[in-house]
Design an enzyme around this catalytic site. Structure first.
Site, PDB file in Angstrom:
ATOM      1  N   TYR A 137      36.757  38.193  27.035  1.00 28.90           N
ATOM      2  CA  TYR A 137      36.574  38.889  28.309  1.00 28.90           C
ATOM      3  C   TYR A 137      35.858  40.223  28.096  1.00 28.90           C
ATOM      4  O   TYR A 137      34.756  40.423  28.541  1.00 28.90           O
ATOM      5  CB  TYR A 137      37.924  39.084  29.002  1.00 28.90           C
ATOM      6  CG  TYR A 137      37.795  39.667  30.391  1.00 28.90           C
ATOM      7  CD1 TYR A 137      37.397  38.868  31.451  1.00 28.90           C
ATOM      8  CD2 TYR A 137      38.048  41.008  30.642  1.00 28.90           C
ATOM      9  CE1 TYR A 137      37.257  39.385  32.737  1.00 28.90           C
ATOM     10  CE2 TYR A 137      37.919  41.535  31.923  1.00 28.90           C
ATOM     11  CZ  TYR A 137      37.524  40.728  32.962  1.00 28.90           C
ATOM     12  OH  TYR A 137      37.381  41.249  34.230  1.00 28.90           O
ATOM     13  N   HIS A 157      36.716  33.408  43.877  1.00 36.70           N
ATOM     14  CA  HIS A 157      36.631  33.918  42.514  1.00 36.70           C
ATOM     15  C   HIS A 157      37.578  33.189  41.571  1.00 36.70           C
ATOM     16  O   HIS A 157      37.464  33.326  40.361  1.00 36.70           O
ATOM     17  CB  HIS A 157      36.923  35.418  42.510  1.00 36.70           C
ATOM     18  CG  HIS A 157      36.428  36.125  41.299  1.00 36.70           C
ATOM     19  ND1 HIS A 157      35.092  36.171  40.946  1.00 36.70           N
ATOM     20  CD2 HIS A 157      37.087  36.803  40.319  1.00 36.70           C
ATOM     21  CE1 HIS A 157      34.956  36.860  39.822  1.00 36.70           C
ATOM     22  NE2 HIS A 157      36.151  37.250  39.426  1.00 36.70           N
ATOM     23  N   ASP A 174      33.101  33.191  47.052  1.00 40.63           N
ATOM     24  CA  ASP A 174      33.439  34.268  46.121  1.00 40.63           C
ATOM     25  C   ASP A 174      32.935  35.582  46.701  1.00 40.63           C
ATOM     26  O   ASP A 174      31.742  35.887  46.642  1.00 40.63           O
ATOM     27  CB  ASP A 174      32.818  34.010  44.753  1.00 40.63           C
ATOM     28  CG  ASP A 174      33.338  34.977  43.689  1.00 40.63           C
ATOM     29  OD1 ASP A 174      33.948  35.999  44.065  1.00 40.63           O
ATOM     30  OD2 ASP A 174      33.142  34.711  42.493  1.00 40.63           O
ATOM     31  N   SER A 202      33.898  35.928  35.175  1.00 39.72           N
ATOM     32  CA  SER A 202      33.762  37.212  35.851  1.00 39.72           C
ATOM     33  C   SER A 202      33.047  38.207  34.930  1.00 39.72           C
ATOM     34  O   SER A 202      31.890  38.002  34.598  1.00 39.72           O
ATOM     35  CB  SER A 202      35.136  37.697  36.298  1.00 39.72           C
ATOM     36  OG  SER A 202      35.023  38.701  37.257  1.00 39.72           O
TER      37      SER A 202
END
Length: 726
Positions: free
Chosen positions: A486, A685, A649, A566
């Protein structure tokens, strides 16, 4: 404690075994050059100071629901992508295996209010989890809210609930089609009757009841024009009080900052109910914290005057308040302050430790502090003076979370999981230190059949970075490996169970998680090392992980797949541009791909703490160097890339992914490997997505990555719809 809580604004997972020297490719890939849909390229250029930026696919930023040209582009892309995915023989295996792995009862940690216990449960394959309640610990359970009948496609979700202190009323959030927008409604717990209260225009909000149950505090934005609901910027958030039985138009404005419309404003009621603790943030890295005496003049007492540090409310006893912070304690600590003291002098209660403080709760007259020690959970119990009482005996190496409760009651619950250990719920007595299983899953596999190791590797600049590697215990030798990371917003990626990952392991692959900089695994310094003008460290850390996996024989020479969501989607896009020679297949999900215009849409303006201020030339020049959309290179042999996003989203708007894929296909393609996008409908999302859609998308992604890394997946009988069924 709410350290890094506002990161939720961004963004806040029996097979045969083959040992590989070289990848054994399956035969599902069509032997043809991919013919991509035509995408109109426009002559659009704009200036940031003296910097000139081309944006030829700007038109793809428009809302797919409102712009026919974008809708037609989406339809053409989906047709191409799904036609391709249907050729992959691995798809049936992954769908069947994931379906079997999802098909077990999943129970969330309960919350006790007024002697009633509220918790979520999913029988296995229900589209949405159901909210249950028990009257007393030993009382029989009953369904309180079942959202599965709210929509035909299962895409309307129960997105959270909060009971009043006496347990008689329940306020709950409704989410439709994956959007971040929420509607708040209220029901009577005893009868299950829905009350007349209905609150709209709620997003990024908590909910906190008045102690007398007369109403609750929440945050909302002004109503917007319908056309801008899913793409327009969110500004002027304010805190309101809603009195039960009244119309929303009568709600009382309690806290706002009209002097700074960019601030995100939330609030919670103190332990004793007399005070309101407010938090205001322009981004995701820190927030101004204040206390309002609800029996006083309403003027905020500012505890943390800036937005550079994370300072969040833990609890209070009268005018003595406890806060967790990373100011003067980069790995986190707890201080107390008497708000009656004009000097607001701070006194440390729990000092900074080598471990990273990730959460603190006030339960049973104690402080429960949840730490990360080399990315593994450790929970400690302190008295209110900060003296260590004991360390909680956790079940093993993994992730623990929860520990909520009441200052007056010693009971709390926590959840524990690891890569091959599904979530188990434990009931813990703070007074005695006794921990007992409250709900354990019955899963269709043996967790002991899988092994996890933690390794440390050196990044480009010599920084030591941890990485978890999991595989089946009987799998030996280099195998195709899925690398996940991430790397942003102070979010730590800790060990956790995901049926999707286990299906990959069952097929004989390995799964690696790199705890790269930008996250919160080692506190604020680790986060700072991967944000703003240090963002390139994130991509370097990730590349070093991939190089280590290949050099140390974990993965095969052509078997490294990478995945991120993301902010992690940004990671994948940038990594594919920078190191197409290293990675062999990639999945970029709901990614932030245009690093010069992210702040123009919905919640994007909050991300400047990590991504710089792209309206400023210096920042824009730095971002331009790694922005996925702007760095697609012609005549580059890109590996296979699958981008996924969704039409609803409204956090990372799908235009990011649309523009990036348009550039890939038009600038880099066509090549030997497909560059595709999969666009889900009635989804956002990620949160609120029904189980069947999760499985469908995950099976598509896994099949794609397996096809292009040589994972020797067992080919399932296409006549079987469920794993193990005939």
């Amino acid at each position: 404690m709410r350290l890094a809580a506002l990161t939720a604004i961004l963004l806040a997972s029996t097979a045969c075994t083959t040992a590989y020297d070289e990848p054994a490719m399956t035969t599902g890939e069509p032997e043809m050059t991919m013919a991509y849909p035509d995408t109109v390229r426009q002559d659009v250029t704009y200036q940031v100071g003296s910097l000139s930026v081309e944006d030829p696919y700007r038109w793809l930023e428009a809302d797919v629901r409102e712009e026919p040209a974008v809708a037609a582009w989406v339809e053409a892309q989906n047709e191409l992508t799904f036609d391709y995915l249907e050729t992959l023989p691995q798809r049936n295996y992954f769908k069947q295996r994931m379906t079997a792995l999802y098909d077990y009862e999943r129970i969330g940690a309960p919350s006790e209010k007024g002697g009633r216990y509220f918790y979520s449960k999913n029988d296995g394959l229900q589209p949405q989890s159901v909210l249950y309640v028990r009257d007393g610990m030993d009382g029989g359970e009953r369904v309180l809210i079942d959202p599965n009948g709210w929509s035909e496609d299962g895409a309307t979700a129960l997105a959270g609930s909060v009971a009043s202190d006496d347990g008689s009323k329940l306020a709950y959030f409704i989410q439709d089609g994956g959007s971040d927008w929420r509607t708040i409604e209220v029901l009577d717990v005893a009868t299950g009757e829905k009350l007349s209260d209905s609150i709209e225009w709620v997003k990024f909000s908590g909910l906190s009841w008045a102690k007398d149950g007369s109403g609750f505090y929440y945050s909302r934005f002004p109503a917007t024009e319908e056309g801008g609901k899913f793409t327009g910027l969110n500004t002027d958030q304010a805190v309101y009080f809603h009195a039960l039985g009244t119309d929303q138009s009568e709600d009382k404005l309690v806290f706002a900052r009209p002097d700074n419309p960019d601030l995100n404003n939330t609030a919670s009621v103190s332990d004793d109910g007399r005070y309101l603790v407010t938090s205001s943030s322009t981004g995701t890295d820190g927030w101004e914290t204040a206390v309002i005496d609800l029996e006083g003049d309403g003027m905020p007492i500012v505890i943390e005057p800036g937005v550079d540090y994370e300072t969040s409310y833990v609890g209070n006893a009268g005018t003595t308040f406890y806060f967790a912070t990373n100011r003067d304690a980069l790995r986190g600590g707890v201080f107390k302050v008497d708000i009656a003291d004009p000097d607001l002098a701070r006194e440390w209660v729990i000092a900074e430790d080598e471990a990273v403080l990730s959460g603190v709760s006030h339960v049973g007259g104690h402080l429960i502090a949840n730490y990360l020690v080399d990315v593994k959970s450790e929970a400690r119990v302190y008295d209110m003076d900060g003296d260590l009482v004991r360390t909680v005996d956790l079940p093993g190496i993994g992730s623990a979370g929860g520990f909520g409760g009441s200052p007056e009651k010693s009971e709390t619950f926590y959840a524990f999981s690891s890569f091959a250990q599904p979530t188990t719920i434990y009931r813990y007595d703070v007074a005695t230190g006794t921990s007992n299983v409250w709900a354990a899953p019955d899963v269709p596999f043996d967790p002991s059949d899988y092994v996890t190791e933690q390794v440390f590797y050196e990044s480009k600049d010599g920084t030591r970075v941890p990485m978890f590697i999991t595989r089946r215990a009987d799998v030996e030798g280099p195998v195709p490996t899925l690398l996940y990371a991430y790397g942003g917003f102070n979010i730590s990626v800790t060990p956790g169970y995901n049926p999707v990952r286990l299906a990959w392991l069952d097929a004989g692959g390995a799964y690696a998680v790199a705890n790269i900089r930008g996250g919160g695994e080692y506190g604020k310094a680790w986060h700072d090392g991967g944000r703003r003008f240090n963002k390139q460290n994130v991509f370097d850390d990730f590349a070093a992980a991939g190089e280590w996996l290949k050099a140390n024989g974990v993965t095969t020479p052509k078997g490294l797949a990478i995945e991120g969501r993301s902010n992690g989607g940004l990671l994948i896009g940038a990594s594919m541009n920078q190191r197409p020679d290293l990675y062999d297949a990639g999945h970029a999900a709901v990614g932030v791909m245009d690093m010069l215009r992210f702040d123009r849409f919905t919640a994007g303006r909050y991300w400047v703490d990590d991504y710089n201020y792209p309206q400023q030339e210096r920042d824009a020049r730095y971002n331009l160097a790694f922005s996925p959309y702007h760095n697609v290179e012609a005549e580059t042999d890109y590996p296979a890339i699958l981008v996924t996003t969704a039409d609803t989203d409204d956090r990372v708007v799908p235009g990011h992914s649309f523009k990036y894929v348009a550039a890939l296909q038009e600038v880099a393609g066509p090549g030997d490997d497909p560059l595709l996008i999969r666009i889900e409908t009635r989804a956002g999302h990620g949160s609120g997505k029904p189980t069947d859609k999760i499985i469908e998308e995950a099976a598509d992604v896994a099949a794609f990555l397996a096809e292009h890394t040589g994972l020797d997946v067992p080919i399932a009988d296409p006549a079987l719809n469920m794993a193990g069924g005939e």
